[in-house]
Design an enzyme around this catalytic site. Structure first.
Site: not given
Length: 739
Positions: A90-91
Site C-alpha cells: 500500500e505504501d
C-alpha cells in the site's frame, strides 16, 4: 546529533526484532527464522523514510503488529512475515507479484488480502465502514489469517492513537467496538477482545473510562487481599488432592464493568463480580473432564455455589471453541465471586483462539465450531444482496450472540444464538427444510413459529411441499442465515410479480396518454412515496395501486407546469426569502450550534435518547429528516459513528435560559407512608421544573415510579435528582433514554 538518534533508533529496531523471535508461540525452525528475517528486511527497506504521527519510525508499527500476531494470536512464520509486510504494497512501489517472487504464493496471498482491505473506494451513499468490513470478510474465503493480522493491526493502532485529533479517535474507536471486538470474540481471542473493548471505551467515553480506572486502582489492594484469602483456602484442599494447578486472579475488564453498570443501572460499587479467580490445571486428555469436576467439588465444599449461574462449557463447548467450567460462589463478606476452571489446553484455546485450535486439532475428524461458523459466513457473503449496513448488523448479531443448545428429535445437539426461534432451528438444519416449514413442536407440544427456544429444548419440524415463506417470517427469525434465505425466496416471487406489474402499468399509462420512460417511473416512485421502481411495479402487480390513483398522477403531471409559472409570478422577491432563512428557534433559547464554526442550523432532537441542554451531543445528518441530535452515550451512538462517520457533525449547546426540554426519571425505593406525597412536593418545589406525567406503583413494599419532567438544562436536572435521592426511602434515581 541526528546521527546518534538514528543509531539509537536502529538499536531499538534490532531489539524489537529479537523480541519478536523470542516471544513467538509456535516453535520456529531455522527455515522459519530465515523467512521472517527476509520479510523484516523488506519492510525496513520499504518504510525507511516514513514516520508515524507521533514522530517515531514507521517500522515500529509493523514489528508491533507482528509481535501481537506471534505471541497473542500465535500464528507461525507465514503469518508473522505477512504481518511485517502488511503495509508494504500500500505504501511503497513493491507489488504483490514482487513479494510472490521473493517469498512464496501464501505470503503474497496474505499481503494481498491485507492490501485489498485498505484500498476500498470511497462511496458516500453507503457506509464506508460497513462496505470496508464486508470486503474484509470476503478475504476469509482465502485465508482466515488475513483477518487475524488485521485484528492485530487494529489493536496496535488503538494502542497508539493519542496523537490523533479527537474526532478521528472517536470514529476509529466506534468502529472497533462495533465490528472488530465482536470479531475477536467470535474467533476466540478473548484477550484481544478485552483490550479492544477497553481502548474503545477510553476514546468513546473518556470520562467514564478514567472514572472506572481510578476506582479500580483505589480498590486494588482490598481486592488482591480478598482473592488471596480465597486462594489460600482452596490451595490447601487442592494440594491434598494432588492436583497440579495454578490460581490466577482475573479482574473484570473496564468495558464489561461499564456494560454491567449500564445494563443493570447500578454504580461501580454495586457491580458484584468485578473480579474472578481462574484455576488452570495440568491434565492428560483422558482425565480432563474428571479433574474439572473434582475441582468443582473442592470449591463447592468451601463456598456455596449459585446453581443458576453454573456454566458448563466442558460438556458442550461454545461454538467459538471455548471450554471451561464457570462457578459463581458466595465468598467471604457475602460477595459473589466467579471461579473459572480450565485445563492448560482449554486456557490456551481461550487465549489464542484459532492458532491453539490448530495445535490441538491434529487428526480430529469432527468439524470445529470455527469451521462451521466460517462455512455459515461464506454462505452469508454469497447471499449478500442486502445493503452493507444491514449485513453488518445481521452479522454482528451472529458474532456476539450468546448460545443455547437444543436437541433434534434424534437427540443430536445443535447450537443456536440466544433469542433464536423454532423457525431459526428449521433453517439451521437445512435451508430447504426451513422454506417448507409448516409447523414446529417443542418438547412434543405444537408451538408458533416465532417461539423463542431455551437450552435443552427438543425441537421437531413439520414440513409441507406446498408451504412458502411469507414476509411475516422475517419477524419470526433472528439468525442471518434464516433471514437471507427467506429474503431470497421472497425476492424471487417479488421479481415475478413486478415483471407482470410493469407490463400492466405500461398498458394503463398508455390509456392515459403517458409513455413510460425512466423519468415517468421516477416521478411515479416519488408520487407514491416509494423507494425503488421494483416497489412500484410490485404494487401494480398485486393491485394495491388503483386506476384512480394513476389518473390523479396524470392530472397532477399536466398541472405541474402551469403551477410552476403561477408561483414564479406570485413570489415577491425579498420578503419570502427572508422568511425561509429565519431561524426556527428564537435566539433567546438554549441553542445548539454545529461544526467548528458554530453554525446555527435547523435540527430535531432524537427520541431514542432525548438530549437536553448540557448533555454532550453530536449531530447526525439523516437522509430525510435533516440533522438529528443524539447524546454521546446514546445506545445508537457507536453504530452511527462507526457506520456513518462522514455524516457526524460536532454539536454543542450555547447556554441561555428560556427553552424547556423533557427528561424521564426512573425512581425506586421502599414503599413507605407518605413517600408519594414527599416526592411530588420535592419536584414541584424545585425551581424551573414542571411535571409532565407521573406513574407510581407499589408492590410488596417496593416502590417504583416513572416521572417525566420538563427542565431547561442538565444542571437543573442534576440538582433535582440529588434532591430526590435525599428523600427517606428512595434507593435509586436514574435518567432513562426512552419512554
Amino acid at each position: 546529533m541526528v546521527e546518534i538518534d538514528i543509531e539509537k533508533e536502529n538499536k531499538a529496531i534490532a531489539k524489537e526484532y529479537k523480541e519478536l523471535l523470542r516471544i513467538s508461540y509456535q516453535t520456529l525452525s531455522a527455515e522459519d527464522k530465515k523467512l521472517i528475517r527476509k520479510a523484516f528486511d523488506v519492510a525496513v527497506d520499504a518504510h525507511q523514510d516514513q514516520r508515524r504521527k507521533s514522530g517515531e519510525a514507521y517500522i515500529f508499527h509493523p514489528i508491533a503488529v507482528a509481535k501481537i500476531v506471534a505471541s497473542e494470536i500465535g500464528l507461525g512464520a507465514t503469518g508473522i512475515a505477512a504481518a511485517l509486510m502488511h503495509d508494504v504494497v500500500e505504501d511503497t512501489d513493491v507489488t504483490v507479484a514482487d513479494i510472490e517472487k521473493m517469498f512464496n504464493p501464501k505470503v503474497a496471498q496474505l499481503v494481498e488480502g491485507l492490501t485489498k482491505i485498505s484500498q476500498v473506494q470511497k462511496d458516500l451513499n453507503v457506509s464506508m465502514q460497513a462496505e470496508n468490513f464486508r470486503k474484509m470478510l470476503l478475504t476469509l474465503n482465502d485465508d482466515v489469517r488475513v483477518i487475524l493480522i488485521k485484528l492485530a493491526d487494529r489493536l496496535h493502532n488503538m494502542q497508539t492513537m493519542d496523537s490523533m485529533p479527537e474526532h478521528k479517535q472517536v470514529k476509529i474507536a466506534s468502529e472497533t467496538l462495533y465490528i472488530y471486538a465482536p470479531l475477536a470474540h467470535r474467533l476466540g481471542l478473548y484477550n484481544i477482545k478485552s483490550k479492544l473493548e477497553d481502548l474503545g471505551l477510553k476514546y468513546t467515553e473518556p470520562a467514564v473510562y478514567n472514572d472506572i480506572v481510578s476506582k479500580i486502582k483505589e480498590t486494588k489492594e482490598q481486592q488482591d487481599a480478598y482473592i488471596n484469602d480465597i486462594s489460600e483456602v482452596l490451595k490447601k484442599s487442592l494440594d491434598e488432592e494432588s492436583v497440579d494447578y495454578v490460581i490466577k486472579g482475573r479482574p473484570k475488564s473496564i468495558y464489561s464493568i461499564r456494560r454491567k453498570m449500564k445494563a443493570q443501572n447500578v454504580s461501580f460499587d454495586e457491580v458484584y463480580d468485578k473480579f474472578a479467580l481462574r484455576i488452570v490445571y495440568k491434565s492428560n486428555p483422558h482425565d480432563e473432564k474428571f479433574i474439572a469436576w473434582k475441582i468443582y467439588s473442592i470449591v463447592t465444599d468451601h463456598y456455596r455455589p449459585s446453581p443458576s449461574r453454573l456454566r458448563d462449557w466442558i460438556s458442550s463447548p461454545k461454538s467459538t471453541g471455548y471450554e471451561a467450567l464457570h462457578i459463581t460462589v458466595m465468598g467471604p463478606k457475602g460477595r459473589w465471586v466467579e471461579i473459572q476452571v480450565r485445563s492448560e489446553r482449554m486456557d490456551e484455546i481461550a487465549e489464542k483462539g484459532y492458532a491453539a485450535h490448530y495445535k490441538y486439532k491434529q487428526g480430529a475428524t469432527e468439524e470445529s465450531g470455527l469451521d462451521v461458523w466460517l462455512n455459515l459466513l461464506k454462505e452469508a457473503l454469497e447471499n449478500a444482496e442486502t445493503n452493507a449496513v444491514d449485513f453488518v448488523e445481521d452479522f454482528k448479531m451472529n458474532l456476539y450472540a450468546k448460545e443455547i443448545f437444543v436437541f433434534t428429535p434424534k437427540g443430536e445437539i445443535k447450537s443456536l444464538p440466544k433469542g433464536a426461534t423454532s423457525l431459526d432451528f428449521a433453517f439451521s438444519i437445512h435451508s430447504e427444510i426451513g422454506v417448507k416449514t409448516r409447523g414446529t413442536r417443542v418438547n412434543g407440544k405444537l408451538v408458533p413459529l416465532n417461539t423463542e427456544l431455551k437450552s435443552g429444548d427438543q425441537v421437531e419440524i413439520i414440513t409441507s411441499q406446498n408451504q412458502k415463506p411469507t414476509s411475516h417470517w422475517l419477524d419470526y427469525v433472528t439468525t442471518s442465515r434464516a433471514k437471507n434465505k427467506i429474503k431470497n425466496v421472497l425476492n424471487e416471487d417479488t421479481k415475478k410479480i413486478a415483471e407482470e406489474g410493469k407490463e400492466l402499468l405500461t398498458r394503463k399509462l398508455k390509456q392515459l396518454k403517458i409513455t413510460i420512460n425512466e423519468q415517468v417511473i421516477n416521478e411515479l416512485v416519488n408520487f407514491f412515496k416509494l423507494k425503488t421502481s421494483l416497489d412500484l411495479f410490485y404494487r401494480v402487480g398485486i393491485g394495491s395501486i388503483e386506476n384512480q390513483q394513476l389518473k390523479d398522477f396524470a392530472a397532477q403531471k399536466s398541472n405541474t407546469l402551469i403551477n410552476f409559472f403561477k408561483n414564479k409570478i406570485k413570489r415577491s422577491p425579498n420578503t419570502a426569502d427572508e422568511d425561509i432563512h429565519k431561524p426556527v428557534i428564537s435566539s433567546n433559547y438554549d441553542m445548539l450550534v454545529f461544526g467548528a464554526d458554530q453554525d446555527r442550523l435547523d435540527y430535531k432532537l432524537s427520541t431514542c435518547c432525548n438530549p437536553i441542554p448540557g448533555d454532550e451531543v453530536f449531530g447526525f445528518v439523516t437522509i430525510n429528516e435533516g440533522i438529528k441530535v443524539h447524546k454521546k452515550d446514546c445506545p445508537n451512538a457507536i453504530s452511527l459513528q462507526s457506520n456513518y462517520a462522514y455524516r457526524i457533525i460536532l454539536a454543542k449547546w450555547i447556554d441561555s435560559t428560556q427553552q424547556e426540554f423533557k427528561a424521564i426519571l426512573h425512581i425506586t425505593g421502599m414503599d413507605t407512608l407518605g413517600l408519594t406525597n414527599e416526592l411530588t412536593k420535592v419536584i414541584s418545589n424545585n425551581m424551573h421544573v414542571n411535571i409532565q406525567s407521573i406513574s407510581l406503583s407499589g408492590d410488596a413494599g417496593i416502590f417504583n415510579g416513572q416521572v417525566t419532567v420538563i427542565v431547561q438544562n442538565n444542571i437543573i436536572l442534576k440538582k433535582l435528582i440529588d434532591n430526590i435521592k435525599k428523600i427517606d426511602g428512595i434507593d435509586k434515581v436514574t435518567r432513562v433514554n426512552k419512554n
